[in-house]
Scaffold this motif. Structure first.
Motif, PDB file in Angstrom:
ATOM      1  N   GLN A   1      25.583  41.332  24.858  1.00 45.10           N
ATOM      2  CA  GLN A   1      26.638  41.642  23.901  1.00 45.10           C
ATOM      3  C   GLN A   1      27.431  40.391  23.540  1.00 45.10           C
ATOM      4  O   GLN A   1      27.805  40.193  22.386  1.00 45.10           O
ATOM      5  CB  GLN A   1      27.554  42.728  24.445  1.00 45.10           C
TER       6      GLN A   1
ATOM      7  N   ARG B   1      28.016  38.727  19.879  1.00 44.14           N
ATOM      8  CA  ARG B   1      29.334  38.365  19.324  1.00 44.14           C
ATOM      9  C   ARG B   1      29.344  36.907  18.865  1.00 44.14           C
ATOM     10  O   ARG B   1      29.869  36.582  17.804  1.00 44.14           O
ATOM     11  CB  ARG B   1      30.419  38.586  20.371  1.00 44.14           C
TER      12      ARG B   1
ATOM     13  N   SER C   1      20.623  47.522  18.283  1.00 48.70           N
ATOM     14  CA  SER C   1      20.579  48.214  16.992  1.00 48.70           C
ATOM     15  C   SER C   1      21.728  47.713  16.115  1.00 48.70           C
ATOM     16  O   SER C   1      22.724  47.180  16.614  1.00 48.70           O
ATOM     17  CB  SER C   1      20.698  49.724  17.188  1.00 48.70           C
ATOM     18  N   GLU C   2      21.585  47.900  14.818  1.00 47.92           N
ATOM     19  CA  GLU C   2      22.650  47.474  13.909  1.00 47.92           C
ATOM     20  C   GLU C   2      23.942  48.229  14.187  1.00 47.92           C
ATOM     21  O   GLU C   2      25.027  47.657  14.097  1.00 47.92           O
ATOM     22  CB  GLU C   2      22.204  47.630  12.460  1.00 47.92           C
ATOM     23  N   SER C   3      23.843  49.514  14.579  1.00 47.95           N
ATOM     24  CA  SER C   3      25.071  50.271  14.874  1.00 47.95           C
ATOM     25  C   SER C   3      25.758  49.725  16.122  1.00 47.95           C
ATOM     26  O   SER C   3      26.988  49.679  16.187  1.00 47.95           O
ATOM     27  CB  SER C   3      24.781  51.761  15.022  1.00 47.95           C
ATOM     28  N   GLN C   4      24.987  49.286  17.127  1.00 45.53           N
ATOM     29  CA  GLN C   4      25.595  48.676  18.320  1.00 45.53           C
ATOM     30  C   GLN C   4      26.326  47.398  17.934  1.00 45.53           C
ATOM     31  O   GLN C   4      27.408  47.116  18.423  1.00 45.53           O
ATOM     32  CB  GLN C   4      24.538  48.370  19.377  1.00 45.53           C
TER      33      GLN C   4
ATOM     34  N   GLU D   1      27.527  46.615  14.968  1.00 44.48           N
ATOM     35  CA  GLU D   1      28.716  46.963  14.172  1.00 44.48           C
ATOM     36  C   GLU D   1      29.890  47.320  15.085  1.00 44.48           C
ATOM     37  O   GLU D   1      31.027  46.955  14.813  1.00 44.48           O
ATOM     38  CB  GLU D   1      28.404  48.108  13.213  1.00 44.48           C
ATOM     39  N   GLN D   2      29.608  48.004  16.197  1.00 49.21           N
ATOM     40  CA  GLN D   2      30.662  48.341  17.145  1.00 49.21           C
ATOM     41  C   GLN D   2      31.237  47.077  17.789  1.00 49.21           C
ATOM     42  O   GLN D   2      32.431  46.979  18.023  1.00 49.21           O
ATOM     43  CB  GLN D   2      30.133  49.281  18.227  1.00 49.21           C
ATOM     44  N   LEU D   3      30.383  46.109  18.099  1.00 50.11           N
ATOM     45  CA  LEU D   3      30.857  44.847  18.675  1.00 50.11           C
ATOM     46  C   LEU D   3      31.692  44.066  17.673  1.00 50.11           C
ATOM     47  O   LEU D   3      32.595  43.327  18.052  1.00 50.11           O
ATOM     48  CB  LEU D   3      29.675  43.973  19.094  1.00 50.11           C
ATOM     49  N   ASN D   4      31.378  44.229  16.405  1.00 51.07           N
ATOM     50  CA  ASN D   4      31.989  43.455  15.340  1.00 51.07           C
ATOM     51  C   ASN D   4      33.306  44.071  14.864  1.00 51.07           C
ATOM     52  O   ASN D   4      34.012  43.461  14.091  1.00 51.07           O
ATOM     53  CB  ASN D   4      31.017  43.322  14.163  1.00 51.07           C
ATOM     54  N   SER D   5      33.626  45.283  15.334  1.00 49.64           N
ATOM     55  CA  SER D   5      34.854  45.958  14.842  1.00 49.64           C
ATOM     56  C   SER D   5      36.054  45.629  15.679  1.00 49.64           C
ATOM     57  O   SER D   5      36.011  45.051  16.696  1.00 49.64           O
ATOM     58  CB  SER D   5      34.640  47.456  14.792  1.00 49.64           C
TER      59      SER D   5
END
Length: 83
Positions: free
Chosen positions: A51, A55, A74-77, A79-83
């Motif tokens: 992770q 980042r 995954s792209e959704s994982q 996106e969660q790191l990027n929020s």
């Protein structure tokens, strides 16, 4: 199927000395030792490191798709790191 392993009752001090030596993660409740769900400690460390790599790549302005391809996340994982 994995059978639940039954542990002998332990004092809090016995548990605190025992738990760090275990590959799996456990919790202690009312003198009982219970296996926690999830991966092993090495697996959790590897996941945290992956992770952090993701980042770092995002900070280098790579796209979410590029980071997903490089890390296997995954792209959704991501996106969660990027929020």
């Amino acid at each position: 199927m994995i059978a639940n392993r039954k542990f002998p009752a332990m004092t809090t001090q016995e548990y605190l000395e025992w738990e760090p030596t275990q590959e799996m993660r456990y919790e202690y409740f009312n003198g009982e030792v219970v296996a926690m769900t999830g991966g092993t400690k090495p697996h959790n460390r590897a996941e945290s490191q992956l992770q952090q790599v993701a980042r770092n790549l995002l900070q280098q302005e790579m796209s979410i798709t590029e980071v997903a391809q490089m890390t296997g996340l995954s792209e959704s994982q991501i996106e969660q790191l990027n929020s």
